[in-house]
Write a protein that holds these residues in place. Structure first.
Motif, PDB file in Angstrom:
ATOM      1  N   GLY A  71      15.893 -11.453  -5.461  1.00  0.00           N
ATOM      2  CA  GLY A  71      15.257 -10.905  -6.208  1.00  0.00           C
ATOM      3  C   GLY A  71      13.490 -11.377  -6.493  1.00  0.00           C
ATOM      4  N   ARG A  72      13.016 -12.921  -5.671  1.00  0.00           N
ATOM      5  CA  ARG A  72      11.773 -13.347  -6.481  1.00  0.00           C
ATOM      6  C   ARG A  72      10.615 -13.318  -5.773  1.00  0.00           C
ATOM      7  NH1 ARG A  72      12.818 -15.566 -11.335  1.00  0.00           N
ATOM      8  NH2 ARG A  72      15.202 -15.825 -11.285  1.00  0.00           N
ATOM      9  N   THR A  73      10.990 -12.279  -4.374  1.00  0.00           N
ATOM     10  CA  THR A  73       9.760 -12.307  -3.325  1.00  0.00           C
ATOM     11  C   THR A  73       8.535 -11.312  -4.092  1.00  0.00           C
ATOM     12  OG1 THR A  73      11.673 -11.906  -1.635  1.00  0.00           O
ATOM     13  CG2 THR A  73       9.981 -11.072  -0.922  1.00  0.00           C
ATOM     14  N   LYS A  74       7.873 -11.804  -3.947  1.00  0.00           N
ATOM     15  CA  LYS A  74       6.084 -11.354  -4.754  1.00  0.00           C
ATOM     16  C   LYS A  74       6.562 -10.117  -4.113  1.00  0.00           C
ATOM     17  CE  LYS A  74       1.430 -12.787  -5.568  1.00  0.00           C
ATOM     18  NZ  LYS A  74       0.745 -13.758  -5.484  1.00  0.00           N
ATOM     19  N   GLU A  75       5.654  -9.840  -2.628  1.00  0.00           N
ATOM     20  CA  GLU A  75       5.541  -8.482  -1.891  1.00  0.00           C
ATOM     21  C   GLU A  75       6.346  -7.541  -2.438  1.00  0.00           C
ATOM     22  OE1 GLU A  75       4.744 -12.070   0.569  1.00  0.00           O
ATOM     23  OE2 GLU A  75       6.152 -11.412  -0.680  1.00  0.00           O
ATOM     24  N   VAL A  76       7.664  -7.625  -2.380  1.00  0.00           N
ATOM     25  CA  VAL A  76       8.415  -6.891  -2.646  1.00  0.00           C
ATOM     26  C   VAL A  76       8.789  -6.567  -3.933  1.00  0.00           C
ATOM     27  CG1 VAL A  76      11.156  -6.161  -3.419  1.00  0.00           C
ATOM     28  CG2 VAL A  76      10.482  -7.460  -1.545  1.00  0.00           C
ATOM     29  N   ASN A  77       8.572  -6.975  -5.556  1.00  0.00           N
ATOM     30  CA  ASN A  77       8.591  -6.933  -5.996  1.00  0.00           C
ATOM     31  C   ASN A  77       6.866  -6.552  -7.028  1.00  0.00           C
ATOM     32  OD1 ASN A  77      10.801  -7.830  -6.566  1.00  0.00           O
ATOM     33  ND2 ASN A  77       9.714  -9.983  -7.744  1.00  0.00           N
ATOM     34  N   ILE A  78       5.816  -6.914  -5.898  1.00  0.00           N
ATOM     35  CA  ILE A  78       4.537  -5.701  -6.319  1.00  0.00           C
ATOM     36  C   ILE A  78       4.828  -4.940  -5.706  1.00  0.00           C
ATOM     37  CG2 ILE A  78       2.138  -6.030  -5.330  1.00  0.00           C
ATOM     38  CD1 ILE A  78       2.260  -8.752  -5.575  1.00  0.00           C
ATOM     39  N   ARG A 123      20.837 -10.786  -5.461  1.00  0.00           N
ATOM     40  CA  ARG A 123      21.615 -11.500  -5.480  1.00  0.00           C
ATOM     41  C   ARG A 123      22.151 -10.602  -6.995  1.00  0.00           C
ATOM     42  NH1 ARG A 123      20.671 -15.654  -8.874  1.00  0.00           N
ATOM     43  NH2 ARG A 123      18.752 -16.192  -9.262  1.00  0.00           N
ATOM     44  N   TYR A 124      23.755 -11.657  -6.983  1.00  0.00           N
ATOM     45  CA  TYR A 124      23.602 -11.233  -8.155  1.00  0.00           C
ATOM     46  C   TYR A 124      23.553 -12.024  -9.728  1.00  0.00           C
ATOM     47  CZ  TYR A 124      27.394 -10.800 -12.938  1.00  0.00           C
ATOM     48  OH  TYR A 124      27.596 -10.789 -14.177  1.00  0.00           O
ATOM     49  N   GLY A 125      23.181 -11.398 -10.574  1.00  0.00           N
ATOM     50  CA  GLY A 125      22.683 -12.433 -11.400  1.00  0.00           C
ATOM     51  C   GLY A 125      20.834 -11.987 -12.112  1.00  0.00           C
ATOM     52  N   ARG A 126      20.237 -12.175 -13.236  1.00  0.00           N
ATOM     53  CA  ARG A 126      18.802 -11.828 -13.913  1.00  0.00           C
ATOM     54  C   ARG A 126      17.975 -12.380 -13.161  1.00  0.00           C
ATOM     55  NH1 ARG A 126      18.596 -11.889 -19.958  1.00  0.00           N
ATOM     56  NH2 ARG A 126      20.402 -10.874 -19.567  1.00  0.00           N
ATOM     57  N   THR A 127      16.806 -11.607 -12.615  1.00  0.00           N
ATOM     58  CA  THR A 127      16.052 -11.917 -11.763  1.00  0.00           C
ATOM     59  C   THR A 127      14.793 -10.939 -11.859  1.00  0.00           C
ATOM     60  OG1 THR A 127      16.484 -10.537  -9.663  1.00  0.00           O
ATOM     61  CG2 THR A 127      17.612 -12.413  -9.806  1.00  0.00           C
ATOM     62  N   PRO A 128      13.171 -11.154 -11.025  1.00  0.00           N
ATOM     63  CA  PRO A 128      11.935  -9.726 -11.779  1.00  0.00           C
ATOM     64  C   PRO A 128      12.205  -8.996 -11.072  1.00  0.00           C
ATOM     65  CG  PRO A 128      11.192 -12.356 -11.161  1.00  0.00           C
ATOM     66  CD  PRO A 128      12.769 -12.482 -10.889  1.00  0.00           C
ATOM     67  N   LEU A 129      13.186  -8.699  -9.995  1.00  0.00           N
ATOM     68  CA  LEU A 129      13.741  -7.305  -9.405  1.00  0.00           C
ATOM     69  C   LEU A 129      14.659  -6.987  -9.860  1.00  0.00           C
ATOM     70  CD1 LEU A 129      13.357  -5.303  -7.035  1.00  0.00           C
ATOM     71  CD2 LEU A 129      14.262  -7.039  -5.965  1.00  0.00           C
ATOM     72  N   SER A 130      15.845  -7.490 -10.604  1.00  0.00           N
ATOM     73  CA  SER A 130      16.879  -6.560 -11.330  1.00  0.00           C
ATOM     74  C   SER A 130      16.742  -6.187 -12.402  1.00  0.00           C
ATOM     75  CB  SER A 130      18.035  -7.800 -11.329  1.00  0.00           C
ATOM     76  OG  SER A 130      18.087  -8.703 -12.277  1.00  0.00           O
ATOM     77  N   GLU A 131      15.135  -7.257 -12.962  1.00  0.00           N
ATOM     78  CA  GLU A 131      15.020  -6.346 -14.390  1.00  0.00           C
ATOM     79  C   GLU A 131      13.898  -4.799 -13.183  1.00  0.00           C
ATOM     80  OE1 GLU A 131      14.802  -7.816 -17.616  1.00  0.00           O
ATOM     81  OE2 GLU A 131      16.325  -8.569 -16.532  1.00  0.00           O
ATOM     82  N   GLN A 140       1.214  -1.377   0.135  1.00  0.00           N
ATOM     83  CA  GLN A 140      -0.038   0.148  -0.339  1.00  0.00           C
ATOM     84  C   GLN A 140       0.743   1.245   0.086  1.00  0.00           C
ATOM     85  OE1 GLN A 140      -3.380  -0.125   3.258  1.00  0.00           O
ATOM     86  NE2 GLN A 140      -3.524  -2.367   3.133  1.00  0.00           N
ATOM     87  N   ASN A 141       2.137   0.780   0.579  1.00  0.00           N
ATOM     88  CA  ASN A 141       3.111   2.179   0.699  1.00  0.00           C
ATOM     89  C   ASN A 141       2.982   2.617  -0.882  1.00  0.00           C
ATOM     90  OD1 ASN A 141       2.891   2.560   3.258  1.00  0.00           O
ATOM     91  ND2 ASN A 141       4.412   1.623   4.421  1.00  0.00           N
TER      92      ASN A 141
END
Length: 280
Positions: free
Chosen positions: A187-194, A211-219, A169-170
């Motif tokens: 990099g795949r924590t749902k709550e964080v990425n939403i 972490r180093y690498g291509r993840t949903p969060l890094s994208e 909500q924030n």
């Protein structure tokens, strides 16, 4: 220099096919050490000769040599089971030395993985922002809270809620002049990425500690500050990744303290004085 650090250092010189190989190795290091060159070629959809060229670009003589070095890096840094940690040594002194050595190595890898300009950029965004929004759950929430407390001591407005629902909500409140710090090792924590996705839609700048690498969060991020791949996805506890993340927080804090117009020691003194009234 570890295999993963070499990959990061040589990344700019890779061809598209080599980048595909690099990304696969970084994201699947534990399984790659068990693959043959032909199996890795099949997994990455390239030819074995491309794998060979990639290996030589990293200055290894053979695929086997690279695989051994990758396995050595994993053995030195990955702790997937707490029992493995306590079996490092028979005495408390030896165990302590193993911990200190590994923590030092992890912090050095943070500096190897990230150009110092990343920390400068992140600090600039903190300084120029109206509000710093922070997102992290579970073990990552400890990192986020530490960054929040440090910045608030220097009179920087920060918003964080340990309840992930309120965190999402924030994100609705974020604006173009705000900066977001999102902490998620996987990099795949749902709550964080939403939350990050919504903040990005609102125009806020996104900094991730992951972490180093291509993840949903890094994208999703405008700037990624990487920690080394020191924990397996099935780990029992985030042990050494936490030290790497705290190290990043401390660098950001010190850099920000150097940038602000008010003297940091005065702000910290005022903060301690205010807390002192609670004991009266």
């Amino acid at each position: 220099m570890s295999c993963l650090v070499r990959i990061d250092n040589y990344r700019d010189s890779f061809t598209d096919s080599e980048k595909k190989i690099a990304d696969y190795i970084v994201q699947n290091a534990e399984s790659v050490v068990k693959l043959t060159i032909h199996e890795l070629a099949s997994e990455t959809d390239v030819s074995p000769s491309t794998i060979t060229r990639f290996v030589r670009r990293l200055n290894y003589k053979s695929f086997s040599e690279m695989r051994v070095e990758l396995a050595r890096s994993i053995d030195n840094s990955i702790v997937s089971d707490f029992n493995k940690v306590i079996q490092w040594s028979k005495t408390m002194d030896e165990l302590s030395q193993c911990f200190i050595s590994t923590i030092t190595s992890v912090c050095e890898d943070v500096l190897n993985l990230n150009d110092l300009s990343k920390f400068e950029q992140a600090t600039d965004w903190i300084k120029d922002s109206d509000i710093v929004y922070l997102f992290g759950v579970g073990a990552s929430s400890l990192i986020v809270e530490d960054l929040q407390q440090k910045l608030m001591k220097l009179n920087k407005r920060c918003i964080f809620n340990i309840d992930s629902n309120f965190g999402v909500q924030n994100a609705v409140l974020t604006r173009e002049n705000d900066v977001v710090f999102a902490v998620s090792y996987s990099g795949r924590t749902k709550e964080v990425n939403i939350a990050v996705r919504r903040a990005k839609k609102n125009g806020a700048k996104i900094v991730s500690i992951t972490r180093y690498g291509r993840t949903p969060l890094s994208e999703l991020s405008d700037l990624c500050i990487y920690v080394p791949n020191v924990e397996q996805s099935a780990r029992l506890a985030a042990i050494f990744s936490r030290y790497a993340q705290m190290f990043i927080v401390d660098i950001l804090f010190v850099n920000y303290a150097k940038r602000i117009e008010n003297k940091p020691e005065q702000l910290l003194s005022e903060y301690r004085s205010l807390l002192g009234t609670l004991k009266e």
